[in-house]
Design an enzyme around this catalytic site. Structure first.
Site, PDB file in Angstrom:
ATOM      1  N   HIS A  88      -9.970 -66.554  27.186  1.00 35.21           N
ATOM      2  CA  HIS A  88     -10.305 -65.288  26.342  1.00 35.21           C
ATOM      3  C   HIS A  88      -9.005 -64.435  26.951  1.00 35.21           C
ATOM      4  O   HIS A  88      -8.688 -64.266  27.927  1.00 35.21           O
ATOM      5  CB  HIS A  88     -11.595 -64.571  26.520  1.00 35.21           C
ATOM      6  CG  HIS A  88     -12.605 -65.722  26.492  1.00 35.21           C
ATOM      7  ND1 HIS A  88     -12.939 -66.450  25.229  1.00 35.21           N
ATOM      8  CD2 HIS A  88     -13.696 -66.128  27.160  1.00 35.21           C
ATOM      9  CE1 HIS A  88     -13.885 -67.235  25.421  1.00 35.21           C
ATOM     10  NE2 HIS A  88     -14.230 -67.282  26.590  1.00 35.21           N
ATOM     11  N   HIS A 130     -12.112 -72.242  30.978  1.00 31.92           N
ATOM     12  CA  HIS A 130     -13.361 -72.909  31.679  1.00 31.92           C
ATOM     13  C   HIS A 130     -13.848 -73.673  30.364  1.00 31.92           C
ATOM     14  O   HIS A 130     -13.435 -73.706  29.340  1.00 31.92           O
ATOM     15  CB  HIS A 130     -14.428 -71.866  31.894  1.00 31.92           C
ATOM     16  CG  HIS A 130     -14.589 -70.708  30.713  1.00 31.92           C
ATOM     17  ND1 HIS A 130     -13.600 -69.606  30.459  1.00 31.92           N
ATOM     18  CD2 HIS A 130     -15.518 -70.710  29.547  1.00 31.92           C
ATOM     19  CE1 HIS A 130     -14.015 -68.754  29.430  1.00 31.92           C
ATOM     20  NE2 HIS A 130     -15.044 -69.533  29.039  1.00 31.92           N
ATOM     21  N   GLU A 172     -17.313 -62.572  29.960  1.00 35.12           N
ATOM     22  CA  GLU A 172     -18.511 -63.065  29.888  1.00 35.12           C
ATOM     23  C   GLU A 172     -18.965 -63.597  31.190  1.00 35.12           C
ATOM     24  O   GLU A 172     -18.502 -63.731  32.093  1.00 35.12           O
ATOM     25  CB  GLU A 172     -18.599 -64.250  28.969  1.00 35.12           C
ATOM     26  CG  GLU A 172     -17.607 -65.499  29.286  1.00 35.12           C
ATOM     27  CD  GLU A 172     -17.603 -66.438  27.989  1.00 35.12           C
ATOM     28  OE1 GLU A 172     -17.472 -65.907  27.009  1.00 35.12           O
ATOM     29  OE2 GLU A 172     -17.329 -67.724  28.328  1.00 35.12           O
ATOM     30  N   ARG A 197      -8.340 -72.219  22.737  1.00 35.08           N
ATOM     31  CA  ARG A 197      -8.582 -73.564  23.091  1.00 35.08           C
ATOM     32  C   ARG A 197      -7.558 -74.117  23.718  1.00 35.08           C
ATOM     33  O   ARG A 197      -6.276 -74.115  23.386  1.00 35.08           O
ATOM     34  CB  ARG A 197      -9.135 -74.381  22.286  1.00 35.08           C
ATOM     35  CG  ARG A 197     -10.588 -73.761  21.324  1.00 35.08           C
ATOM     36  CD  ARG A 197     -11.351 -74.447  20.264  1.00 35.08           C
ATOM     37  NE  ARG A 197     -12.579 -73.741  19.796  1.00 35.08           N
ATOM     38  CZ  ARG A 197     -12.398 -72.879  19.058  1.00 35.08           C
ATOM     39  NH1 ARG A 197     -11.489 -72.299  18.562  1.00 35.08           N
ATOM     40  NH2 ARG A 197     -13.500 -72.221  18.587  1.00 35.08           N
ATOM     41  N   GLN A 237     -11.273 -73.492  27.059  1.00 34.71           N
ATOM     42  CA  GLN A 237     -11.074 -72.226  26.414  1.00 34.71           C
ATOM     43  C   GLN A 237     -10.935 -71.182  27.444  1.00 34.71           C
ATOM     44  O   GLN A 237     -11.158 -71.069  28.622  1.00 34.71           O
ATOM     45  CB  GLN A 237     -12.215 -71.957  25.609  1.00 34.71           C
ATOM     46  CG  GLN A 237     -13.442 -71.765  26.346  1.00 34.71           C
ATOM     47  CD  GLN A 237     -14.803 -71.339  25.210  1.00 34.71           C
ATOM     48  OE1 GLN A 237     -15.180 -70.231  24.839  1.00 34.71           O
ATOM     49  NE2 GLN A 237     -15.232 -72.645  24.518  1.00 34.71           N
TER      50      GLN A 237
END
Length: 431
Positions: free
Chosen positions: A98, A287, A133, A306, A96
């Site tokens: 972001h 990642h 993140e 994804r 995935q």
């Protein structure tokens, strides 16, 4: 201070025991993949107030300045900028990526205008925020993170070809094409993108190559188990973590048969974290978490595109426009211990920083690093949290939200502290 009741997500890849074992709770009997701690509208924590339970996002919206503080409110609006999760992976999560904040805002607005329901399976953007993140390993933790150098990826695909030949099979044209691409003299991001697209858009040819590669590598399992030093054509000339990367192909093929992400994994850095080590993922970093228990902290968003290892919706054009295809080293988060005893992880994001405090019985109190609101989780023993406005005993498995107005917050050993030191984690806004 507000005690929190948090939401558990039961995704199929989750461990049935890891989170319960950490927090000292009773396992549910099913997968416990993630424990969400925060105020995201999809699964807000429930704050215990004198008037009963209140979703944390509602509590913050009703009292934004008191809960967030003036500066955090000015920077991020009337919402908690971070979200924390315990993440327990028994098997691999999807590959995935972001989006950036700008892209998330634009695409979320476009999907809203198009009338796509937010819970639709084909919807890409659940909110208008980005999702940088980090994950801190609480046990040994395995992951894929960002693209490795082209030469390393080429060596791994050569090893796959050697295993196929040793298996007595013919090397497929698709694998020859990948090797040629990875050995070309184009700029590295273009090379990586072409190799990635070749696999993701390969259809039946990719599926067949995944199945053949996994079977051939599984047949050479003795050499793979021995590692890079084994006397095997498969393992000759592998980069660091090369044997682990090839073993990962076999493992992923067992979890996601025929999925392009199985071989995309060879394009990525293979990461093994020890407890206390952390990596961060900026926008565009592709990642996947493979196995282990970690504490994940992020900007408060659920936007995920994804790229494989999933049966869920994949929007390949949007994915390709979002991924950063530049090879890079693994983005580790350095840690430091302050003079006051806080162990701190500070990734390069404005929304959050993480700290750990360990206290033995009779130890002097330690202040929490606090920039606006705090979210605190106890994972061992018990402590007393003390501010000028209130105090609260926090025991193993307990979680609390501390508003910005309750500053400073001191952490004392709990009254029932035994031989085992108390350990808490706390998240606040980056300073």
């Amino acid at each position: 201070m507000f005690a929190l009741t948090n939401v558990t997500r039961d995704y199929a890849w989750g461990s049935t025991t890891a989170i319960a074992a950490l927090l000292g709770t009773t396992p549910s009997g099913g997968p416990e993949a993630e424990l969400w701690m925060g105020a995201h509208s999809d699964s807000p924590s429930i704050a215990s107030t004198p008037d009963g339970g209140v979703p944390l996002d509602e509590l913050i919206a009703q009292h934004p300045l008191e809960t967030l503080g003036q500066q955090v409110h000015a920077d991020f609006g009337a919402k908690l900028p971070f979200l924390a999760k315990l993440l327990a992976a028994e098997s691999a999560l999807s590959l995935q990526v972001h989006p950036t904040l700008e892209r998330a805002g634009e695409r979320f607005a476009a999907e809203e205008a198009a009338g796509i329901p937010r819970d639709a399976a084909h919807r890409n953007y659940k909110d208008a925020n980005h999702k940088p993140e980090m994950i801190l390993a609480l046990t040994p933790f395995e992951a894929l993170c960002g693209f490795r150098p082209c030469a390393e990826a080429a060596a791994l695909f050569r090893a796959v070809a050697a295993a196929i030949e040793a298996h007595g099979a013919q090397v497929p044209e698709l694998l020859h094409q990948l090797e040629m691409t990875l050995n070309s003299r184009m700029a590295a991001p273009m090379v990586v993108r072409r190799a990635f697209e070749t696999l993701v858009d390969g259809g039946a040819a990719t599926t067949a190559l995944v199945e053949l590669a996994a079977a051939a590598l599984a047949a050479d399992s003795t050499a793979l188990a021995a590692g890079e030093g084994a006397a095997s054509n498969t393992c000759a000339g592998l980069p660091d973590n090369g044997a682990a990367s090839l073993r990962t192909v076999v493992e992923l093929a067992g979890q996601y048969p025929g999925d392009a992400g199985v071989l995309v994994s060879l394009l990525l850095n293979r990461v093994s974290l020890r407890p206390g080590e952390a990596i961060y993922m900026p926008a565009g970093n592709i990642h996947a978490y493979l196995n282990g228990l970690g504490l994940e902290v992020m900007a408060s968003s659920d936007n995920v595109l994804r790229g494989g290892l999933t049966a869920k919706h994949m929007d390949v054009p949007e994915l390709l426009d979002t991924v950063n295809f530049s090879p890079n080293t693994v983005p580790m988060v350095p840690t430091r211990t302050t003079d006051l005893g806080q162990q701190v992880w500070e990734p390069p994001f404005a929304e959050f920083a993480l700290q750990r405090v360990e206290l033995s019985a009779g130890a002097a109190p330690v202040p929490l690093v606090q920039n606006g609101p705090l979210l605190v989780l106890a994972v061992q023993g018990s402590v007393l949290l003390d501010s000028p406005r209130s105090d609260m005993a926090l025991h193993r498995g307990g979680c609390v939200f501390i508003p910005a107005v309750e500053n400073p917050v001191m952490v004392h050993p709990g009254a029932q502290a035994g031989s085992e030191p108390a350990v808490i984690f706390a998240v606040t806004v980056a300073g």
